[in-house]
Design an enzyme around this catalytic site. Structure first.
Site, PDB file in Angstrom:
ATOM      1  N   LYS A  14       0.853  -1.175   0.000  1.00  0.00           N
ATOM      2  CA  LYS A  14       0.000   0.000   0.000  1.00  0.00           C
ATOM      3  C   LYS A  14       0.891   1.227   0.000  1.00  0.00           C
ATOM      4  CE  LYS A  14      -1.004   2.537   2.915  1.00  0.00           C
ATOM      5  NZ  LYS A  14      -0.518   3.911   3.352  1.00  0.00           N
ATOM      6  N   THR A  46       5.265   6.551   3.599  1.00  0.00           N
ATOM      7  CA  THR A  46       4.023   5.891   3.985  1.00  0.00           C
ATOM      8  C   THR A  46       3.769   4.781   3.003  1.00  0.00           C
ATOM      9  OG1 THR A  46       3.097   7.815   5.030  1.00  0.00           O
ATOM     10  CG2 THR A  46       1.567   6.133   4.428  1.00  0.00           C
ATOM     11  N   GLU A  77      -0.940  10.035  -4.913  1.00  0.00           N
ATOM     12  CA  GLU A  77      -2.183  10.740  -4.636  1.00  0.00           C
ATOM     13  C   GLU A  77      -2.505  11.754  -5.727  1.00  0.00           C
ATOM     14  OE1 GLU A  77      -2.047  10.381   0.214  1.00  0.00           O
ATOM     15  OE2 GLU A  77      -1.176  12.128  -0.754  1.00  0.00           O
TER      16      GLU A  77
END
Length: 403
Positions: free
Chosen positions: A179, A190, A276
């Site tokens: 992820k 992240t 993103e």
């Protein structure tokens, strides 16, 4: 037999692995609690964030990797990073480890813990505690899909890949799930990556293998230049393929390394592509550097440049931004020896502009994958990095992340 990608396999496909993911209540509706477990204790290797501030679950998992050297299960939650949460954060991470161990009848120090989500919020342990009791892992596709969904945060797609190879005449499968779509600047970021294999290999050699490929895969991607507090890649190898123990002296060692590299590179590129708000994957390939490390430095600098990323988003063939990033990368170079291609179109030769069709290049830049090639003619070093464009949606997503 050379390695072969196998789309119908998944993280639970290597012999002896099971996975699942459920909604426990940390998120409003989506799955948020995942488990990966091996039938037997597995050799384990890991790479972790270089951020000096490390989340509680990461510290627990590092102890399992480096002190125990074996792992049988890892419990993962999304929706809360359990980072910067002080003593309570450590208490909660250890509680997740203990609850999982008790649920599946294994030793505490064989359980890893990973968390992803908002930093600085105390974990809501009641839904996690109840959720762990509901986990029922399976070795079927349904379990693997649920697992990959439950570890997502701002990801728009799940990220899965798998390959098979032959070692000592035995079929060996290596599969991975990851992820990550923001704060990706490994170093790591992240990003959570989980790789399973039924290969027989000791933890020390598995760590050697993972370390050898990290710089050219997970550490060769960037989305926004931030480095998170939680990120890790874990590889578990349970030996159930029953090949002879792999070492660097094993005749099939390079086949194993290439297959592990393929899994890691697939996951890294998927993360970069799913940045993103991203609309395009950017690949920068550099050759002619004085070393491979210098080439990777240049490639990552170019793909990480906000000006390059916004130019790609806007379909702007602004090669000046590319050569400027090459220049501030810190690598050894001669400004009058640089050649740059965007796709197949040469835009710079020997540091000077080359006439090209702006119209044709705009058509190319509208494609979902954009490749940039840089040759600095200083040596034989080569390197590649991956990233994504920088869009309006990136700002919107991150401006409202907590709300």
């Amino acid at each position: 037999m050379p390695m072969k990608r196998i789309s119908y396999k998944n993280i639970a496909s290597p012999k002896g692995f099971q996975a699942t993911g459920i909604h426990c209540g940390l998120k409003h509706k989506k799955k948020d609690l995942a488990l990966l477990i091996s039938e037997v204790p597995a050799s384990v290797a890991g790479v972790f964030t270089t951020n000096a501030i490390k989340a509680a679950p990461l510290l627990v998992t590092k102890d399992v990797v480096y002190q125990t050297g074996k792992m049988q299960a890892i419990i993962i939650n999304a929706g809360n990073a359990n980072a910067c949460t002080g003593k309570q954060g450590m208490t909660d991470a250890y509680a997740m480890q203990k609850l999982t161990a008790e649920k599946f009848g294994i030793a505490n120090n064989l359980v890893g813990v990973a968390s992803t989500g908002v930093i600085g919020e105390i974990m809501k342990m009641e839904p996690v505690t109840n959720g762990i009791q509901q986990l029922e892992p399976i070795d079927e596709l349904e379990g693997a899909i649920s697992f990959s969904q439950a570890i997502m945060t701002t990801d728009t797609v799940t990220k899965n890949t798998s390959y098979q190879t032959i070692i000592d005449g035995k079929e060996v499968i290596i599969a991975g799930t990851a992820k990550g779509s923001g704060m990706i600047e490994p170093n790591m970021a992240t990003m959570l990556g989980f790789i399973t294999t039924d290969a027989n290999i000791e933890s020390s050699h598995l760590q050697t293998a993972l370390t050898s490929i990290t710089d050219i895969t997970f550490n060769a991607i960037t989305v926004d230049g931030d480095t998170s507090t939680n990120d890790m890649v874990i590889v578990m190898a349970n030996g159930l393929a029953e090949n002879k123990t792999l070492t660097p002296d094993h005749p099939d060692w390079e086949d194993f390394i290439q297959t592990l590299h393929a899994v890691a590179q697939d996951l890294a590129k998927m993360i970069a592509k799913d940045g993103e708000g991203a609309t395009k994957l950017i690949e920068v390939e550099v050759k002619g550097a004085i070393s491979n490390a210098e080439a990777r430095k240049i490639a990552k600098t170019v793909v990480g440049s906000p000006l390059v990323k916004t130019a790609v988003f806007g379909n702007d063939a602004n090669w000046g931004r590319i050569i400027a990033a090459v220049g501030y990368s810190g690598a050894t170079l001669d400004p009058y020896a640089i050649t740059i291609h965007i796709g197949v179109t040469k835009v710079v030769e020997n540091g000077e502009p080359v006439p090209f069709s702006e119209k044709d290049l705009i058509v190319y830049l509208k494609q979902p994958e954009v490749k940039i090639f840089v040759d600095i003619h200083q040596g034989n070093g080569q390197g590649t990095a991956w990233g994504c464009d920088l869009t309006y949606d990136y700002v919107q997503i991150n401006a409202t992340y907590r709300s």
